[in-house]
Design a protein around this motif. Sequence first.
Motif, PDB file in Angstrom:
ATOM      1  N   GLY A  55       0.787  -1.190   0.075  1.00  9.40           N
ATOM      2  CA  GLY A  55      -0.146  -0.035   0.111  1.00  9.40           C
ATOM      3  C   GLY A  55       0.996   1.048   0.014  1.00  9.40           C
ATOM      4  O   GLY A  55       1.755   1.385  -0.916  1.00  9.40           O
ATOM      5  N   SER A  56       0.721   1.990   1.076  1.00 10.79           N
ATOM      6  CA  SER A  56       1.510   3.482   1.286  1.00 10.79           C
ATOM      7  C   SER A  56       2.594   3.091   2.313  1.00 10.79           C
ATOM      8  O   SER A  56       3.274   4.069   2.409  1.00 10.79           O
ATOM      9  CB  SER A  56       0.723   4.315   1.362  1.00 10.79           C
ATOM     10  OG  SER A  56       0.133   4.369   2.668  1.00 10.79           O
ATOM     11  N   GLU A  57       2.799   1.819   2.754  1.00 11.07           N
ATOM     12  CA  GLU A  57       3.601   1.661   3.709  1.00 11.07           C
ATOM     13  C   GLU A  57       4.966   1.097   3.275  1.00 11.07           C
ATOM     14  O   GLU A  57       5.034  -0.064   2.530  1.00 11.07           O
ATOM     15  CB  GLU A  57       3.125   0.818   4.875  1.00 11.07           C
ATOM     16  CG  GLU A  57       3.936   0.726   5.999  1.00 11.07           C
ATOM     17  CD  GLU A  57       3.627  -0.335   7.140  1.00 11.07           C
ATOM     18  OE1 GLU A  57       3.038   0.105   8.008  1.00 11.07           O
ATOM     19  OE2 GLU A  57       3.594  -1.594   6.984  1.00 11.07           O
ATOM     20  N   ALA A  58       5.931   1.851   3.355  1.00 10.67           N
ATOM     21  CA  ALA A  58       7.272   1.434   2.849  1.00 10.67           C
ATOM     22  C   ALA A  58       8.312   0.954   3.817  1.00 10.67           C
ATOM     23  O   ALA A  58       8.268   1.603   4.757  1.00 10.67           O
ATOM     24  CB  ALA A  58       8.054   2.495   1.950  1.00 10.67           C
ATOM     25  N   THR A  59       8.965  -0.234   3.484  1.00 14.68           N
ATOM     26  CA  THR A  59      10.363  -0.474   4.689  1.00 14.68           C
ATOM     27  C   THR A  59      11.310  -0.512   3.848  1.00 14.68           C
ATOM     28  O   THR A  59      11.472  -1.094   2.927  1.00 14.68           O
ATOM     29  CB  THR A  59       9.984  -1.971   4.966  1.00 14.68           C
ATOM     30  OG1 THR A  59       8.621  -2.025   5.821  1.00 14.68           O
ATOM     31  CG2 THR A  59      11.297  -2.493   5.888  1.00 14.68           C
ATOM     32  N   ILE A 109      19.726  17.195 -10.168  1.00 16.01           N
ATOM     33  CA  ILE A 109      18.159  17.042 -10.187  1.00 16.01           C
ATOM     34  C   ILE A 109      17.463  16.845 -11.463  1.00 16.01           C
ATOM     35  O   ILE A 109      16.551  15.946 -11.626  1.00 16.01           O
ATOM     36  CB  ILE A 109      17.719  18.402  -9.567  1.00 16.01           C
ATOM     37  CG1 ILE A 109      17.781  18.228  -8.103  1.00 16.01           C
ATOM     38  CG2 ILE A 109      16.035  18.555  -9.846  1.00 16.01           C
ATOM     39  CD1 ILE A 109      17.339  19.654  -7.500  1.00 16.01           C
ATOM     40  N   PRO A 110      18.420  17.281 -12.705  1.00  8.16           N
ATOM     41  CA  PRO A 110      17.523  16.789 -13.926  1.00  8.16           C
ATOM     42  C   PRO A 110      17.576  15.350 -14.260  1.00  8.16           C
ATOM     43  O   PRO A 110      16.915  14.674 -14.726  1.00  8.16           O
ATOM     44  CB  PRO A 110      18.401  17.406 -14.853  1.00  8.16           C
ATOM     45  CG  PRO A 110      18.810  18.770 -14.340  1.00  8.16           C
ATOM     46  CD  PRO A 110      19.207  18.245 -12.687  1.00  8.16           C
ATOM     47  N   SER A 111      18.613  14.513 -13.456  1.00  7.47           N
ATOM     48  CA  SER A 111      18.770  12.958 -13.536  1.00  7.47           C
ATOM     49  C   SER A 111      17.915  12.490 -12.555  1.00  7.47           C
ATOM     50  O   SER A 111      17.114  11.527 -13.173  1.00  7.47           O
ATOM     51  CB  SER A 111      20.317  12.890 -12.994  1.00  7.47           C
ATOM     52  OG  SER A 111      21.418  13.380 -14.138  1.00  7.47           O
ATOM     53  N   TYR A 112      17.758  12.933 -11.151  1.00  3.28           N
ATOM     54  CA  TYR A 112      17.303  12.009 -10.282  1.00  3.28           C
ATOM     55  C   TYR A 112      15.924  12.741  -9.698  1.00  3.28           C
ATOM     56  O   TYR A 112      15.133  11.935  -8.895  1.00  3.28           O
ATOM     57  CB  TYR A 112      18.402  11.558  -9.056  1.00  3.28           C
ATOM     58  CG  TYR A 112      19.303  12.558  -8.381  1.00  3.28           C
ATOM     59  CD1 TYR A 112      18.844  13.756  -8.030  1.00  3.28           C
ATOM     60  CD2 TYR A 112      20.364  12.315  -8.437  1.00  3.28           C
ATOM     61  CE1 TYR A 112      19.493  14.668  -7.370  1.00  3.28           C
ATOM     62  CE2 TYR A 112      21.388  13.291  -8.219  1.00  3.28           C
ATOM     63  CZ  TYR A 112      20.721  14.599  -7.503  1.00  3.28           C
ATOM     64  OH  TYR A 112      21.538  15.352  -6.849  1.00  3.28           O
ATOM     65  N   GLY A 113      15.886  14.043 -10.253  1.00  2.84           N
ATOM     66  CA  GLY A 113      14.603  14.653  -9.503  1.00  2.84           C
ATOM     67  C   GLY A 113      14.766  15.194  -8.197  1.00  2.84           C
ATOM     68  O   GLY A 113      15.849  15.115  -7.509  1.00  2.84           O
ATOM     69  N   GLN A 114      13.605  15.748  -7.767  1.00  8.21           N
ATOM     70  CA  GLN A 114      13.639  16.436  -6.503  1.00  8.21           C
ATOM     71  C   GLN A 114      13.380  15.221  -5.144  1.00  8.21           C
ATOM     72  O   GLN A 114      13.100  14.256  -5.365  1.00  8.21           O
ATOM     73  CB  GLN A 114      12.384  17.040  -6.355  1.00  8.21           C
ATOM     74  CG  GLN A 114      12.401  18.444  -7.527  1.00  8.21           C
ATOM     75  CD  GLN A 114      13.149  19.684  -7.056  1.00  8.21           C
ATOM     76  OE1 GLN A 114      13.730  19.617  -6.007  1.00  8.21           O
ATOM     77  NE2 GLN A 114      13.305  20.545  -7.813  1.00  8.21           N
ATOM     78  N   VAL A 115      13.680  15.809  -4.074  1.00  5.53           N
ATOM     79  CA  VAL A 115      13.506  14.917  -2.892  1.00  5.53           C
ATOM     80  C   VAL A 115      12.159  14.846  -2.557  1.00  5.53           C
ATOM     81  O   VAL A 115      11.369  15.692  -2.615  1.00  5.53           O
ATOM     82  CB  VAL A 115      14.096  15.339  -1.750  1.00  5.53           C
ATOM     83  CG1 VAL A 115      13.877  14.601  -0.407  1.00  5.53           C
ATOM     84  CG2 VAL A 115      15.767  15.676  -1.713  1.00  5.53           C
ATOM     85  N   SER A 116      11.595  13.563  -2.707  1.00  6.70           N
ATOM     86  CA  SER A 116      10.081  13.291  -2.243  1.00  6.70           C
ATOM     87  C   SER A 116      10.036  12.465  -0.693  1.00  6.70           C
ATOM     88  O   SER A 116       8.993  12.892   0.024  1.00  6.70           O
ATOM     89  CB  SER A 116       9.604  12.124  -3.210  1.00  6.70           C
ATOM     90  OG  SER A 116      10.031  10.903  -3.032  1.00  6.70           O
ATOM     91  N   VAL A 150       4.577   6.374   2.791  1.00  4.32           N
ATOM     92  CA  VAL A 150       5.165   7.370   1.736  1.00  4.32           C
ATOM     93  C   VAL A 150       4.008   8.000   1.100  1.00  4.32           C
ATOM     94  O   VAL A 150       2.790   7.639   0.942  1.00  4.32           O
ATOM     95  CB  VAL A 150       6.016   6.618   0.558  1.00  4.32           C
ATOM     96  CG1 VAL A 150       7.217   6.258   1.142  1.00  4.32           C
ATOM     97  CG2 VAL A 150       5.279   5.452   0.006  1.00  4.32           C
ATOM     98  N   ASN A 151       4.272   9.151   0.460  1.00 10.14           N
ATOM     99  CA  ASN A 151       3.164   9.720  -0.146  1.00 10.14           C
ATOM    100  C   ASN A 151       2.819   9.150  -1.735  1.00 10.14           C
ATOM    101  O   ASN A 151       3.514   8.214  -2.055  1.00 10.14           O
ATOM    102  CB  ASN A 151       3.432  11.218  -0.387  1.00 10.14           C
ATOM    103  CG  ASN A 151       4.723  11.593  -1.268  1.00 10.14           C
ATOM    104  OD1 ASN A 151       4.973  10.848  -2.191  1.00 10.14           O
ATOM    105  ND2 ASN A 151       5.366  12.627  -1.022  1.00 10.14           N
ATOM    106  N   ASP A 152       1.547   9.486  -2.132  1.00  5.82           N
ATOM    107  CA  ASP A 152       1.241   8.875  -3.522  1.00  5.82           C
ATOM    108  C   ASP A 152       2.468   8.868  -4.682  1.00  5.82           C
ATOM    109  O   ASP A 152       2.488   8.135  -5.462  1.00  5.82           O
ATOM    110  CB  ASP A 152      -0.167   9.444  -4.032  1.00  5.82           C
ATOM    111  CG  ASP A 152      -1.244   9.165  -2.996  1.00  5.82           C
ATOM    112  OD1 ASP A 152      -1.092   8.144  -2.165  1.00  5.82           O
ATOM    113  OD2 ASP A 152      -2.265   9.716  -3.093  1.00  5.82           O
ATOM    114  N   ASP A 153       2.629  10.118  -4.508  1.00  3.93           N
ATOM    115  CA  ASP A 153       3.893  10.347  -5.883  1.00  3.93           C
ATOM    116  C   ASP A 153       4.928   9.442  -5.824  1.00  3.93           C
ATOM    117  O   ASP A 153       5.504   9.120  -6.655  1.00  3.93           O
ATOM    118  CB  ASP A 153       4.244  11.851  -5.966  1.00  3.93           C
ATOM    119  CG  ASP A 153       3.188  12.774  -6.296  1.00  3.93           C
ATOM    120  OD1 ASP A 153       2.048  12.403  -6.983  1.00  3.93           O
ATOM    121  OD2 ASP A 153       3.373  14.018  -6.036  1.00  3.93           O
TER     122      ASP A 153
END
Length: 256
Positions: A55-59, A109-116, A150-153
């Motif tokens: 679901g939204s639970e990450a380990t 950032i263009p490679s790996y994106g922003q911190v989520s 974790v968030n949906d994104d």
Amino acid sequence: MRKKTLLAVPAVAISALAMTAGPALADHQPWSGQATLDELNGSGTSGDAMIELDGSEATVTINISGAAATFGDGPFPHAQHIHIGGQGVCPDASADEDGDGAVSTPEGIPSYGQVSTSLTTEGDTSADSALAIERFPGGESYTYERTFEVNDDTAAALADGTAVVVIHGVNPELLSEEAAEKMSPLNEELPLAATLPAACGAVSVSQMDAMPDGGADTGSPVQPADNTGAMIAAGAGAVALAAGGAWMLRRRSDNA
Ligand SMILES: [Cu+2]
């Protein structure tokens, strides 16, 4: 939205879907991925990461070695994040736009994106904690493991293979003189070395037959909808028992 629709489908239909389980189902059932963390910026830091998502639970489990050891009198803090929204890759040396010999966090950032997601040891795990260096692991080598929402994104990026794990903090002695003397573009009170990416790895989806035991033992990767909540509750209970319960209670109060 899609999750609600899926849960409303009769169990028979879900069983049929499970036989052709593909990317569309990947974020609705236990899922795992891993990343090999390779050094950036000549840091000598490497390791691996595993992420299990239910679901939204990450380990998240991370093993690191060869990292910067000390910062002042204490262990060198290693900010670590899940980055999303970029190309889902780690930058190479060509990303060094200002020519100081180091790929800074913004240059990557263009490679790996922003911190989520901030992979902190306690408390908040949002991007707001990206530089909460007192709540990150530190030192030359460490193992990190934590379970959190974790968030949906982030869940979507993990499922579609565009999430990247980045470990920060490089020994300034390994940098060019110019880079070693700079302050961080992210926080002018920190040296550039403290926030530079030190290791990076794109998270790739594990094969279905490499799923955690808990998923395989049921004989079916998807349970009827009515049992899903009970399964998750049972799983959470097992985690709480394993940790003596105290950890789960602390996490709840942190999130309150
Ligand atoms: Cu990061």
